[in-house]
Design a protein around this motif. Structure first.
Motif, PDB file in Angstrom:
ATOM      1  N   ALA A 243       0.824  -1.211   0.000  1.00  0.00           N
ATOM      2  CA  ALA A 243       0.000   0.000   0.000  1.00  0.00           C
ATOM      3  C   ALA A 243       0.858   1.261   0.000  1.00  0.00           C
ATOM      4  CB  ALA A 243      -0.930  -0.012   1.213  1.00  0.00           C
TER       5      ALA A 243
ATOM      6  N   MET B  46      -5.578  -0.376  -2.562  1.00  0.00           N
ATOM      7  CA  MET B  46      -4.544  -1.376  -2.297  1.00  0.00           C
ATOM      8  C   MET B  46      -4.931  -2.269  -1.110  1.00  0.00           C
ATOM      9  SD  MET B  46      -2.441  -1.114  -4.693  1.00  0.00           S
ATOM     10  CE  MET B  46      -3.853  -0.574  -5.689  1.00  0.00           C
TER      11      MET B  46
ATOM     12  N   GLU C 282      -7.515  -4.664  -2.669  1.00  0.00           N
ATOM     13  CA  GLU C 282      -7.189  -5.419  -3.887  1.00  0.00           C
ATOM     14  C   GLU C 282      -7.079  -6.915  -3.609  1.00  0.00           C
ATOM     15  OE1 GLU C 282      -7.081  -6.370  -7.392  1.00  0.00           O
ATOM     16  OE2 GLU C 282      -6.946  -4.183  -7.150  1.00  0.00           O
TER      17      GLU C 282
ATOM     18  N   LEU D  39       0.714  -2.370 -10.243  1.00  0.00           N
ATOM     19  CA  LEU D  39      -0.374  -1.618  -9.614  1.00  0.00           C
ATOM     20  C   LEU D  39      -0.093  -0.120  -9.593  1.00  0.00           C
ATOM     21  CD1 LEU D  39      -1.281  -4.071  -6.713  1.00  0.00           C
ATOM     22  CD2 LEU D  39      -2.563  -3.633  -8.803  1.00  0.00           C
TER      23      LEU D  39
ATOM     24  N   SER E 131      -2.657   2.552 -11.181  1.00  0.00           N
ATOM     25  CA  SER E 131      -3.325   3.423 -10.209  1.00  0.00           C
ATOM     26  C   SER E 131      -3.019   4.905 -10.367  1.00  0.00           C
ATOM     27  CB  SER E 131      -2.945   2.991  -8.785  1.00  0.00           C
ATOM     28  OG  SER E 131      -3.309   1.656  -8.530  1.00  0.00           O
TER      29      SER E 131
END
Length: 517
Positions: free
Chosen positions: A68, A194, A197, A133, A137
């Motif tokens: 994260a 995150m 996910e 990611l 993102s």
């Protein structure tokens, strides 16, 4: 008593239909918190202590926080840098990049993960997950920061430069603080994504709380272990979700005078113009180009090529049959809390408005577990029904629907309804005849946004969809989990195609590109 009195006074002056309409979504979003509390309590203090303090829980915590923090930091840096280059410099193809920089949103994270992991097994790692990611993102930061920069009053920058401040000092002391709320909201949105996910991390073989909860659920149906892991995740999500809610209400930029902000002459990049342009091209290629090329490759190559083609039409039908009614359910449930918070300010409206944001950071996995638990123990008739899945969609996507509706509702003065009521209309009739026609554009935008999100939703659909119902997202996950990459490719490509046009038009609408010459 001091808290009960204001709540009672607000309830007495609020129309009953609005109170009932607000109560339903409030009860729904409280279900995951109820589930986590009940199941954790059943484990007892000994069970709670043994689960929380064991080594595996610590490893999951480290992995979850590492992922994260790294993805949020990378997405914030990339999104902010891209926004500044697009809005404030002489970057080549600026108008095109205003849209292209947001198009990676068209590729769902689990589709991008499927593409990269099928390309090379080395991406099935924490580093690979952070890389993939982050690319998926950064548009969540880019879009709000670009909007803030575009709307910002340049007079403050002129004052800073006139006082002898350099360009970098002006950026960090004048521009960035004004864009701070937008940057913070985008970064917190990435952070909560995150925490929630699952699909991408499952495909990339990265262990976090969401993947561990799913494994616990598979090994022992409705296990206390899954609930305790969910409780730890709740504690992680609450500060992030609360911060996101607060920042969303504060997003704005300072401006002097009326009308549009004065446009500034673009900053000349000089010798950095070509390297910056190439960085944009590389980012676009990695976030969108490479996943699409890999999907095209798998469409024609591989031992499983051609398998599952007979399931494509049923999967499209399943996606539409869930996404379209689900969007109507979510938007309908979001109307009352937004209307209550805008028209009837008070403790009750604030509580109803904030509760969905508090559970916003929870993954669909926890929401699905909560609804399974409640349906089995208290509402058995709803187990394995579409209604239960609609409830999960409402819990997960109420905040997005509320955000989409709020701007439209705030533009309709309450006095219009009051005039209708003075002519003899009842409160509900006045709302339907006066307010609803004026907020139809906002309702339409909310429906389109939520339908797009539901087409891509994986976790709760995977766990709660009635037997025999499959969607494009669940087919991608099923085939990829079995190593059938070529069979998964058509479903993944259709998901990207379904997402691309809405993302494109939403981006143009959000940045007002038609007005930019």
């Amino acid at each position: 008593m001091s808290l009960a009195a204001p709540l009672l006074r607000q309830a007495q002056r609020t129309p009953s239909w609005l109170l009932i309409g607000t109560l339903v979504p409030s009860v729904l979003v409280a279900v995951p918190l109820f589930y986590v509390a009940v199941r954790s309590f059943e484990a007892g203090l000994t069970g709670i202590a043994s689960e929380i303090f064991r080594e595996r829980t610590f490893d999951l915590l480290v992995n979850t926080l590492t992922l994260a923090a790294c993805v949020t930091t990378a997405a914030a840096a990339i999104g902010t840098a891209f926004a500044w280059c697009v809005e404030r410099t002489d970057l080549p193809m600026r108008r095109a990049w205003r849209v292209l920089a947001s198009l990676p949103l068209a590729v769902p994270a689990f589709v991008a993960s499927f593409a990269w992991s099928s390309f090379h097994a080395g991406f099935e790692s924490m580093a690979g997950a952070i890389f993939i990611l982050s690319l998926a993102s950064y548009p969540l930061v880019y879009l709000p920061v670009a909007a803030a920069l575009r709307s910002m009053e340049p007079a403050f920058e002129d004052v800073s430069r006139s006082l002898g401040k350099g360009r970098w000092e002006t950026f960090f002391r004048v521009i960035l603080p004004q864009a701070g709320p937008a940057l913070g909201a985008g970064a917190l949105l990435v952070l909560t994504h995150m925490f929630a996910e699952f699909g991408a991390l499952s495909l990339l073989r990265v262990q976090t709380f969401t993947t561990a909860i799913f494994a616990s659920y598979e090994l022992q149906f409705d296990s206390a272990t899954a609930a305790l892991q969910a409780a730890v995740l709740v504690l992680l999500c609450l500060p992030a979700a609360y911060g996101e809610m607060r920042l969303r209400r504060k997003i704005g930029v300072a401006r002097v005078g009326r009308g549009s902000a004065r446009r500034m002459a673009p900053v000349r990049l000089g010798r950095w113009r070509l390297p910056v342009f190439l960085c944009f091209c590389l980012s676009f290629a990695l976030s969108l180009g490479v996943p699409l090329l890999i999907l095209v490759y798998w469409l024609t190559v591989g031992f499983s090529a051609g398998r599952g083609h007979s399931d494509i039409l049923p999967a499209i039908g399943g996606s539409l049959s869930l996404a379209v009614p689900g969007a109507f359910v979510v938007v309908l449930l979001a109307l009352s809390p937004v209307l209550l918070s805008v028209r009837h300010e008070g403790p009750l409206s604030r509580a109803a408005d904030r509760l969905p944001y508090i559970v916003h950071g929870l993954p669909g996995l926890v929401v699905a577990l909560a609804l399974v638990f409640v349906s089995i123990h208290y509402l058995r008739a709803f187990y394995q029904t579409v209604g239960l899945l609609m409830a999960a969609y409402a819990i997960l996507f109420l905040p997005q629907a509320q955000s989409a509706l709020r701007a439209s509702i705030e533009l309709v003065p309450a006095r219009l309804e009051e005039a209708a009521r003075s002519l003899g209309r009842r409160p509900l009739a006045a709302f339907m005849s006066v307010t609803v026609p004026n907020i139809l554009p906002g309702i339409g935008a909310a429906l389109a946004l939520i339908a797009l999100e539901l087409m891509r939703e994986l976790t709760s659909t995977l766990m709660l969809a009635p037997i025999g119902v499959a969607t494009l997202a669940t087919e991608v996950w099923t085939h990829t989990n079995d190593g059938e990459y070529a069979a998964a490719a058509p479903f993944a490509a259709l998901l990207v195609a379904v997402s691309a046009l809405p993302v494109y038009f939403f981006t143009r609408r959000s940045i007002g590109i038609e007005d930019i010459q």
